[in-house]
Design a protein around this motif. Structure first.
Motif, PDB file in Angstrom:
ATOM      1  N   ALA C   9      -3.071  -8.354-103.873  1.00  0.00           N
ATOM      2  CA  ALA C   9      -4.155  -8.811-104.751  1.00  0.00           C
ATOM      3  C   ALA C   9      -3.789 -10.138-105.406  1.00  0.00           C
ATOM      4  O   ALA C   9      -4.597 -11.070-105.445  1.00  0.00           O
ATOM      5  CB  ALA C   9      -4.441  -7.751-105.821  1.00  0.00           C
ATOM      6  N   VAL C  10      -2.548 -10.239-105.903  1.00  0.00           N
ATOM      7  CA  VAL C  10      -2.115 -11.490-106.537  1.00  0.00           C
ATOM      8  C   VAL C  10      -2.093 -12.613-105.507  1.00  0.00           C
ATOM      9  O   VAL C  10      -2.544 -13.736-105.769  1.00  0.00           O
ATOM     10  CB  VAL C  10      -0.726 -11.318-107.192  1.00  0.00           C
ATOM     11  CG1 VAL C  10      -0.225 -12.647-107.731  1.00  0.00           C
ATOM     12  CG2 VAL C  10      -0.781 -10.296-108.300  1.00  0.00           C
ATOM     13  N   ALA C  12      -3.825 -12.862-102.737  1.00  0.00           N
ATOM     14  CA  ALA C  12      -5.188 -13.249-102.366  1.00  0.00           C
ATOM     15  C   ALA C  12      -5.791 -14.144-103.430  1.00  0.00           C
ATOM     16  O   ALA C  12      -6.452 -15.146-103.136  1.00  0.00           O
ATOM     17  CB  ALA C  12      -6.049 -11.999-102.179  1.00  0.00           C
ATOM     18  N   ASN C  13      -5.527 -13.811-104.689  1.00  0.00           N
ATOM     19  CA  ASN C  13      -6.079 -14.636-105.765  1.00  0.00           C
ATOM     20  C   ASN C  13      -5.443 -16.014-105.782  1.00  0.00           C
ATOM     21  O   ASN C  13      -6.109 -17.013-106.044  1.00  0.00           O
ATOM     22  CB  ASN C  13      -5.878 -13.939-107.108  1.00  0.00           C
ATOM     23  CG  ASN C  13      -6.631 -14.649-108.210  1.00  0.00           C
ATOM     24  OD1 ASN C  13      -7.818 -14.889-108.076  1.00  0.00           O
ATOM     25  ND2 ASN C  13      -5.919 -15.028-109.256  1.00  0.00           N
ATOM     26  N   ARG C  16      -7.039 -17.970-103.117  1.00  0.00           N
ATOM     27  CA  ARG C  16      -8.378 -18.367-103.538  1.00  0.00           C
ATOM     28  C   ARG C  16      -8.292 -19.543-104.506  1.00  0.00           C
ATOM     29  O   ARG C  16      -9.078 -20.482-104.431  1.00  0.00           O
ATOM     30  CB  ARG C  16      -9.077 -17.174-104.203  1.00  0.00           C
ATOM     31  CG  ARG C  16     -10.481 -17.466-104.633  1.00  0.00           C
ATOM     32  CD  ARG C  16     -11.309 -16.218-104.741  1.00  0.00           C
ATOM     33  NE  ARG C  16     -10.679 -15.215-105.577  1.00  0.00           N
ATOM     34  CZ  ARG C  16     -11.178 -14.004-105.801  1.00  0.00           C
ATOM     35  NH1 ARG C  16     -12.299 -13.656-105.221  1.00  0.00           N
ATOM     36  NH2 ARG C  16     -10.562 -13.150-106.576  1.00  0.00           N
ATOM     37  N   GLU C  17      -7.300 -19.492-105.401  1.00  0.00           N
ATOM     38  CA  GLU C  17      -7.140 -20.589-106.351  1.00  0.00           C
ATOM     39  C   GLU C  17      -6.918 -21.916-105.624  1.00  0.00           C
ATOM     40  O   GLU C  17      -7.558 -22.909-105.921  1.00  0.00           O
ATOM     41  CB  GLU C  17      -5.949 -20.310-107.279  1.00  0.00           C
ATOM     42  CG  GLU C  17      -5.609 -21.502-108.157  1.00  0.00           C
ATOM     43  CD  GLU C  17      -4.532 -21.209-109.169  1.00  0.00           C
ATOM     44  OE1 GLU C  17      -3.950 -20.116-109.119  1.00  0.00           O
ATOM     45  OE2 GLU C  17      -4.277 -22.078-110.013  1.00  0.00           O
ATOM     46  N   ARG C  20     -10.114 -23.044-104.041  1.00  0.00           N
ATOM     47  CA  ARG C  20     -11.109 -23.497-105.015  1.00  0.00           C
ATOM     48  C   ARG C  20     -10.670 -24.773-105.718  1.00  0.00           C
ATOM     49  O   ARG C  20     -11.494 -25.567-106.140  1.00  0.00           O
ATOM     50  CB  ARG C  20     -11.348 -22.414-106.076  1.00  0.00           C
ATOM     51  CG  ARG C  20     -11.884 -21.133-105.508  1.00  0.00           C
ATOM     52  CD  ARG C  20     -13.338 -20.915-105.854  1.00  0.00           C
ATOM     53  NE  ARG C  20     -13.876 -19.786-105.122  1.00  0.00           N
ATOM     54  CZ  ARG C  20     -14.167 -18.615-105.665  1.00  0.00           C
ATOM     55  NH1 ARG C  20     -13.983 -18.429-106.953  1.00  0.00           N
ATOM     56  NH2 ARG C  20     -14.650 -17.639-104.927  1.00  0.00           N
ATOM     57  N   GLU C  21      -9.357 -24.941-105.873  1.00  0.00           N
ATOM     58  CA  GLU C  21      -8.877 -26.161-106.522  1.00  0.00           C
ATOM     59  C   GLU C  21      -8.826 -27.312-105.528  1.00  0.00           C
ATOM     60  O   GLU C  21      -8.170 -28.325-105.758  1.00  0.00           O
ATOM     61  CB  GLU C  21      -7.490 -25.951-107.151  1.00  0.00           C
ATOM     62  CG  GLU C  21      -7.422 -24.849-108.189  1.00  0.00           C
ATOM     63  CD  GLU C  21      -7.981 -25.263-109.537  1.00  0.00           C
ATOM     64  OE1 GLU C  21      -8.287 -26.438-109.723  1.00  0.00           O
ATOM     65  OE2 GLU C  21      -8.124 -24.383-110.409  1.00  0.00           O
ATOM     66  N   ARG C  22      -9.434 -27.098-104.405  1.00  0.00           N
ATOM     67  CA  ARG C  22      -9.629 -28.176-103.420  1.00  0.00           C
ATOM     68  C   ARG C  22      -8.326 -28.714-102.848  1.00  0.00           C
ATOM     69  O   ARG C  22      -8.231 -29.878-102.476  1.00  0.00           O
ATOM     70  CB  ARG C  22     -10.433 -29.310-104.044  1.00  0.00           C
ATOM     71  CG  ARG C  22     -11.794 -28.820-104.514  1.00  0.00           C
ATOM     72  CD  ARG C  22     -12.557 -29.878-105.282  1.00  0.00           C
ATOM     73  NE  ARG C  22     -13.869 -29.375-105.650  1.00  0.00           N
ATOM     74  CZ  ARG C  22     -14.115 -28.671-106.739  1.00  0.00           C
ATOM     75  NH1 ARG C  22     -13.137 -28.390-107.566  1.00  0.00           N
ATOM     76  NH2 ARG C  22     -15.330 -28.238-107.004  1.00  0.00           N
TER      77      ARG C  22
END
Lengths: 284, 317, 257
Positions: C9-10, C12-13, C16-17, C20-22
């Motif tokens: 879970a960590v 994956a997050n 994702r970060e 999302r932070e490009r």
């Protein structure tokens, strides 16, 4: 405590590194690569940074030389000359690159690449590009004499060098001693001057050569003493200590590296021991 | 301790807990943040943890949550030692001025938190949606947190603290940064939790909040416990509850002079004790005054606080 | 088992970060670079364009990857502490070790995706310029990835130890740069007057990023023995494990305030 368990892994790091080096340690030494084979190619890719690039290539040259000498099981120094040429091509007034580069190329193995002819070419290019440098010519003359045994060329270059402004007075007399034919005396003079005028690796190199000459002188003195012993006793001494007993030498000498000389009681000849750092096959 | 097996273990218990922080260049000195903290929080109560800023409230809560480590003493959560991870699934925690990942939406964040609790996907979605409704973020459920105001972040913080359906909720300054609507929302949540029999332990330096919500409070001053007790025990010790009556117009002749405490034009304020109230109201009615409001002037926590804190005051507000 | 789920879970997050932070925007830059270089250099250097495309492609995988690993890696822990975003998480059934491992795995996965996409870009460029998509390139790409994992481990370690992300960044840069010059350290033995034992100790202590550099060999078609790849893998794993262990030790008992 489980959180300290990772410390057990620490010794594995050098272990794995050593194994890795054993497997591939010679990989990048066996054949390094240079992208661009000539200075003009380098220049095309780095417009306006010729001198900086020359510095970088010089660093790379030194790295390459050190690496080959230290780690390659069978060093061939194939890239040494191109690297020196690129460096001096990028910065034709890079005196240091000619001089050190020639030492790297000319010194017999294992100290150098054992390619004195290429060393001479590098210095000749240096003499062309640096018309006011007596030092490059002084090196060139020395190399002609020391590595190529060519007293004539050596003397010509030194006389040429002595006419340059600021050149030391002894260049001309040294040229004279080349022409007189006493090689060892001339050699000693050359390395003495190299020591006095040089610095860094050039100076270390000169010290080494002077030590070799000292060793050769000591060896010849021993052989001569053995011959005198035979004149007096009708035979060569069985061992060198007999020379001391007979009062022909004060003590059994060792060479400058501290290694005793070899001695052959059959022929009465002393020799620099193979284990000595002063030993060179060409002196046998 | 004479805790029999039938007595439920306290929700929280602190025994001689002390904590100091290294301060100064090269951390050669230590400053005590908590000193010999000992008290219990019973199951099912709403417990207020009061103190001025810097009095050690947050340090206490961080020690509970395993963010900092105590120097000595111990604390138990739901009867379990701090080091036992088993209690963590049964506790909710809202940090002070919470910050969440900028790039996540509330839904994504709650889903992430749900995964850490090991909740199944359907439970995660269900609870996340319910909590988003409860804290009033339904219009922003798919907006990235970077566009959130402080108050919205606080609401999301409350939601993540409740996601695991906790038996004990620890809230660090839950009211700070909230507008009045937000405050009443938090109050509502706390009361809901209390109704459901859960324990709420919250810190605040805003006294009226504690006054309206707490069964018991602890007062902390410079890292030391000053007092623990029921609010009425602490507050009504000198009893005589006064009431303030605000009236308008009419004749106040029937009111004893001593009770009249202020007058502004038509309006007047009166202070009476509880037993006097009925008689006073009768008198006002006779005099033709309109009664605008009647409010208890209990000795407030604020007053108590100021008194307890002594001349030095409550430290930096 | 549930510990593993939390680590995932960590991770994956974290992935994702970075998305999302490009972070992966560098891929666009990479694509432009590859196209431009193949067009320009193809004309400039007769018969050399294939080599140059490969050189540039591999070098930028290495460089971009190192930058991502370094700068994101350093922020992995210290940024979470500075912004306090990990406070609520650590009060959940998530241990600090799981958090560290999840962060590490997440960034490694980002780098894996990054390198994968870059590899595809390199292959497309080679094909578009009528060259072969040489499978031996994988033998250079794999070591680059190993090197990046080690950079992440170094960054994570300093991120867990240092009191600020600035310090962590400086230390990580210093170590990564030193590790890239480890051959120079080794050669110091010959050149300078530094005692041998010190040179050896330094050579062993600094993470040796030179181990992972087989770009030139691959571009010139030299063999890269499987044994070498195996030992280099072992090196990356062992050294990263040591760093993660040390990070866990430091981070596990650290007060967060």
């Amino acid at each position: 405590m489980t959180r300290y368990l990772f410390l057990l892994l620490v010794p594995l790091v050098p272990f794995v590194q050593t194994r890795f080096d054993a497997v591939v340690g010679t990989r990048d030494l066996a054949e390094g690569r240079i992208y661009l084979r000539t200075a003009s190619e380098v220049r095309r890719f780095t417009p306006g940074f010729d001198n900086l690039m020359a510095d970088l290539y010089w660093l790379r040259t030194v790295q390459y030389f050190g690496e080959q000498r230290a780690f390659a099981p069978d060093p061939h120094y194939d890239l040494l000359r191109p690297l020196i040429d690129i460096t001096t091509g990028l910065d034709p007034r890079f005196e240091l690159a000619y001089r050190y580069g020639a030492v790297f190329l000319s010194e017999p193995r294992p100290a150098g690449a054992g390619k004195p002819a290429e060393g001479i070419e590098v210095l000749q290019a240096g003499a062309r590009n640096l018309p006011k440098s007596w030092r490059v010519r002084w090196d060139l003359g020395s190399f002609w004499f020391v590595f190529m045994r060519n007293s004539k060329n050596a003397a010509d270059v030194l006389i040429d060098a002595s006419r340059i402004e600021g050149a030391p007075f002894w260049l001309e007399s040294l040229a004279g001693s080349f022409l007189m034919g006493d090689d060892r005396k001339a050699s000693r003079a050359i390395w003495q001057r190299q020591y006095e005028t040089g610095w860094g690796a050039i100076r270390d190199n000169a010290i080494h050569h002077i030590e070799v000459i000292d060793a050769l002188d000591a060896r010849d003195a021993l052989t001569a003493a053995a011959a005198r012993f035979k004149e007096a006793n009708g035979r060569f001494p069985r061992r060198l200590s007999e020379l001391v007993d007979a009062g022909l030498v004060r003590a059994i000498p060792v060479d400058p590296s501290g290694t005793p000389f070899d001695y052959d009681p059959e022929t009465g000849k002393a020799a620099i021991a193979r284990t000595s750092s002063q030993w060179r096959s060409k002196y046998e | 301790m004479n805790v029999s097996s039938s007595t439920p273990t306290p929700a929280l218990s602190f025994a001689h807990l002390s904590k100091s922080y290294a301060v100064g260049f090269l951390a050669r000195q230590r400053r005590a943040a908590l000193t010999d903290l000992t008290f219990d929080v019973a199951r099912g109560e709403v417990f207020g943890y009061l103190g001025a800023n810097g009095s050690g409230k947050t340090t206490t809560i961080k020690t509970l949550m395993g963010l900092v480590f105590a120097d000595s003493g111990e604390a138990r959560v739901l009867g379990l030692p701090l080091a036992d991870p088993a209690w963590k699934a049964r506790v909710g925690y809202l940090p002070e001025q919470p910050y969440f990942y900028d790039y996540l939406t509330p839904r994504e964040y709650l889903d992430y938190v749900g995964r850490l609790f090991g909740l199944s996907p359907s439970v995660r979605t269900e609870r996340a949606n319910a909590l988003i409704e409860e804290v009033g973020l339904q219009d922003s459920r798919d907006v990235a947190v970077r566009r959130f105001s402080k108050g919205m972040a606080q609401r999301l913080g409350l939601a993540q603290a409740l996601l695991n359906d906790p038996e004990l909720v620890v809230l660090d300054e839950p009211m700070s940064g909230l507008d009045p609507i937000g405050r009443s929302l938090v109050r509502g949540v706390i009361l809901r939790l209390k109704r459901e029999g859960r324990t709420v332990f919250f810190s605040t330096h805003i006294l009226p909040d504690a006054e309206t919500l707490c069964d018991r409070v602890a007062l902390l001053r410079e890292g030391r416990l000053v007092k623990v007790g029921r609010l009425d025990e602490i507050l009504e010790r000198d009893d005589r509850n006064l009431l303030e009556v605000l009236v308008s117009g009419g004749d106040l002749a029937g009111i004893p002079e001593a009770s009249r405490t202020g007058r502004m034009g038509e309006r007047a304020t009166l202070q009476v004790t509880e037993p006097e109230l009925l008689a006073t109201l009768e008198a006002l009615k006779r005099g033709g005054s309109r009664v605008l409001s009647v409010q208890p002037i209990r000795q407030s926590l604020e007053d108590y606080f100021m008194k307890e804190m002594g001349k030095g005051g409550g430290g930096p507000a | 088992m549930s510990g593993l789920k939390r680590i995932v879970a960590v991770a994956a997050n974290t992935f994702r970060e970075t998305v999302r932070e490009r972070v992966l925007y560098n891929l666009v830059f990479f694509a432009v670079l590859m196209t431009a270089s193949s067009l320009l250099l193809g004309n400039l250097s007769i018969r050399q364009d294939e080599k140059i495309v490969k050189d540039l492609g591999l070098a930028s995988m290495d460089i971009f990857g190192t930058f991502i690993a370094l700068f994101i890696g350093v922020g992995l822990i210290s940024k979470e502490i500075e912004r306090r975003s990990l406070y609520p998480l650590l009060a959940k059934p998530l241990t600090r070790s799981e958090f560290l491992l999840g962060k590490f795995a997440g960034l490694c996965f980002t780098l894996f995706v990054n390198i994968g996409l870059m590899s595809i870009g390199l292959i497309v460029t080679l094909l578009a310029t009528h060259h072969r998509a040489d499978p031996a390139l994988l033998k250079a790409i794999y070591p680059i990835f190993l090197g990046l994992i080690l950079v992440v481990a170094v960054a994570l370690f300093f991120s867990s130890v240092a009191s600020s992300s600035l310090l962590a960044t400086l230390w990580t840069i210093a170590v990564v740069v030193a590790g890239r010059f480890s051959d120079v350290i080794r050669n110091m033995r010959q050149v300078s007057e530094v005692p041998d034992w010190l040179v050896t100790a330094l050579y062993w202590a600094v993470p040796n990023f030179r181990n992972f550099d087989v770009k030139n060999a691959v571009v010139y078609g030299d063999p890269v023995p499987v044994v070498a790849l195996a030992w280099m893998t072992a090196y990356a794993i062992v050294y990263s494990a040591v760093l993660l262990g040390a990070a866990r030790l430091a981070f596990g008992s650290r007060d967060l305030h």
